[in-house]
Design an enzyme around this catalytic site. Structure first.
Site, PDB file in Angstrom:
ATOM      1  N   CYS A   4       0.835  -1.194   0.000  1.00  0.00           N
ATOM      2  CA  CYS A   4       0.000   0.000   0.000  1.00  0.00           C
ATOM      3  C   CYS A   4       0.876   1.253   0.000  1.00  0.00           C
ATOM      4  O   CYS A   4       2.059   1.193   0.354  1.00  0.00           O
ATOM      5  CB  CYS A   4      -0.901   0.010   1.243  1.00  0.00           C
ATOM      6  N   HIS A  41      -6.047  -1.374  -1.860  1.00  0.00           N
ATOM      7  CA  HIS A  41      -5.714  -2.676  -1.290  1.00  0.00           C
ATOM      8  C   HIS A  41      -6.804  -3.717  -1.524  1.00  0.00           C
ATOM      9  O   HIS A  41      -6.520  -4.914  -1.627  1.00  0.00           O
ATOM     10  CB  HIS A  41      -5.462  -2.522   0.218  1.00  0.00           C
ATOM     11  N   ASN A  51       0.006 -14.606  -9.498  1.00  0.00           N
ATOM     12  CA  ASN A  51      -0.585 -15.601  -8.604  1.00  0.00           C
ATOM     13  C   ASN A  51      -1.651 -14.889  -7.784  1.00  0.00           C
ATOM     14  O   ASN A  51      -1.344 -13.918  -7.093  1.00  0.00           O
ATOM     15  CB  ASN A  51       0.459 -16.197  -7.659  1.00  0.00           C
ATOM     16  N   HIS A  91      -2.775  -7.672  -1.654  1.00  0.00           N
ATOM     17  CA  HIS A  91      -2.816  -6.459  -2.469  1.00  0.00           C
ATOM     18  C   HIS A  91      -2.693  -6.839  -3.942  1.00  0.00           C
ATOM     19  O   HIS A  91      -1.861  -7.676  -4.309  1.00  0.00           O
ATOM     20  CB  HIS A  91      -1.676  -5.519  -2.064  1.00  0.00           C
ATOM     21  N   HIS A 113      -1.473  -7.457  -7.331  1.00  0.00           N
ATOM     22  CA  HIS A 113      -0.143  -7.314  -7.925  1.00  0.00           C
ATOM     23  C   HIS A 113       0.202  -8.526  -8.780  1.00  0.00           C
ATOM     24  O   HIS A 113      -0.381  -9.592  -8.639  1.00  0.00           O
ATOM     25  CB  HIS A 113       0.924  -7.136  -6.846  1.00  0.00           C
ATOM     26  N   GLN A 153       3.854 -10.278 -11.070  1.00  0.00           N
ATOM     27  CA  GLN A 153       5.299 -10.378 -10.952  1.00  0.00           C
ATOM     28  C   GLN A 153       5.937 -10.585 -12.326  1.00  0.00           C
ATOM     29  O   GLN A 153       5.276 -10.962 -13.289  1.00  0.00           O
ATOM     30  CB  GLN A 153       5.683 -11.541 -10.037  1.00  0.00           C
TER      31      GLN A 153
END
Length: 333
Positions: free
Chosen positions: A35, A96, A136, A147, A149, A151
């Site tokens: 965050c 979030h 994932n 949160h 996201h 990769q």
């Protein structure tokens, strides 16, 4: 410590990354390290008080641009090499409680542009051979931070799953003179039962050979190999397709649907891969609202997946939840 150890049985590298045992695990919402940093609060990975999207190197990487020396000495049978590479985190939103499915399509289009930028920049590094973009999502997958996201792993080699796909695509191209993925798209269009959604640039299917009950593939209609081969319209169509499929996932069981999203594109080792084809694959672990598809003995020990459902049935189920994607007038031109 992190290093790469060679598996002579399978002919592939395995990474050890013992420092990842200490990574943050499901913290309370008000202690989320992804965050924005708030005045008077604890410092997070993003020092700004707000952000749109953000990219930074993973604090607990499996691969490092300047890796330490391996902790063991290799041998002829067991080679060892430093775990050189790059691991990045992409934050989709400062919110979030959001998810990629909940973000507006305009935000997903921004993400596609960020993916393209990172593919180019990481792919230009001399030690990188493959740029792997993925997400994932959900505790069922094993995520440690909620949160929203994704990769990126920039590998110093072409990973085994991609290598096998490349081998199959090359063999088909040499034998039939055609792109394997283009042929798959044509076959799925001919049958039509497994099509989930389509637009001018992409088609989403639950493929004939699906291993997971709701496994879904997004194939580009035009033949190209990577994000930086796309036109602006194709990037917008990719954003629209992602939005439609992700929202449909959530509507299946009225939950925030868990999945692995993986992007397959050409390696960046300088070789010729015109026979390959850009696509994205989703592997959701749920087979019902309350039951997971586990990778048990046959899948893990022998490599043969057993799907407890018919792709034709699951495609119809998912397709029933596809809705039109609306763009703001000034964003979709």
């Amino acid at each position: 410590m992190s290093e790469l150890r060679w598996n002579p049985l399978l002919g592939e590298w395995v990474a050890t990354a013992t420092h990842r045992q200490d990574r943050t695990f499901l913290p309370p919402d008000d202690f989320c390290p992804l965050c924005p940093t708030q005045a008077g609060g604890f410092p997070t990975e993003v020092p700004e008080s707000n952000y749109d999207l953000a990219v930074f190197e993973n604090r607990f990487p499996s691969l490092m641009s300047v890796p330490e020396d391996p902790v063991v000495e290799g041998s002829e049978l067991y080679p060892v090499r430093p775990a050189q590479g790059v691991c990045e985190v992409i934050l989709y939103s400062a919110d979030h409680t959001s998810s990629l499915a909940q973000e507006p399509v305009e935000q997903i289009y921004k993400l596609v542009r960020v993916w393209t930028d990172r593919f180019r920049e990481l792919g230009a590094l001399a030690f990188v051979k493959y740029v792997f973009i993925f997400e994932n999502k959900g505790e069922a997958i094993g995520v440690t931070l909620h949160h929203p996201h994704g990769q990126i792993y920039a590998y110093p080699f072409i990973p085994p799953r991609i290598s096998r796909e490349l081998e199959q695509a090359k063999a088909h191209h040499q034998g039939a003179g055609k792109c394997l993925f283009c042929e798959i798209v044509l076959e799925e269009q001919r049958d039509s039962r497994r099509i989930v959604a389509q637009n001018d640039s992409f088609i989403a299917v639950l493929p004939f050979f699906a291993r997971w009950p709701y496994e879904t593939h997004l194939y580009s209609r035009r033949h190209y190999q990577a994000l930086d081969d796309m036109s602006t319209d194709e990037k917008k169509d990719l954003a629209s397709m992602l939005k439609a499929v992700l929202v449909a996932f959530d509507k299946l069981f009225n939950i925030s649907f868990p999945y692995m999203m993986v992007m397959h594109q050409r390696p960046v080792d300088g070789e010729f891969y015109d026979f390959y084809h850009f696509h994205i694959e989703f592997y959701p672990p749920l087979r019902t609202a309350t039951k997971l598809k586990y990778l048990a003995g046959s899948e893990t020990g022998a490599g043969m997946f057993i799907n407890d459902s018919l792709p034709e049935d699951k495609a119809a189920e998912l397709r029933s939840h596809i809705e039109p994607v609306a763009w703001a007038a000034d964003d979709n031109g």
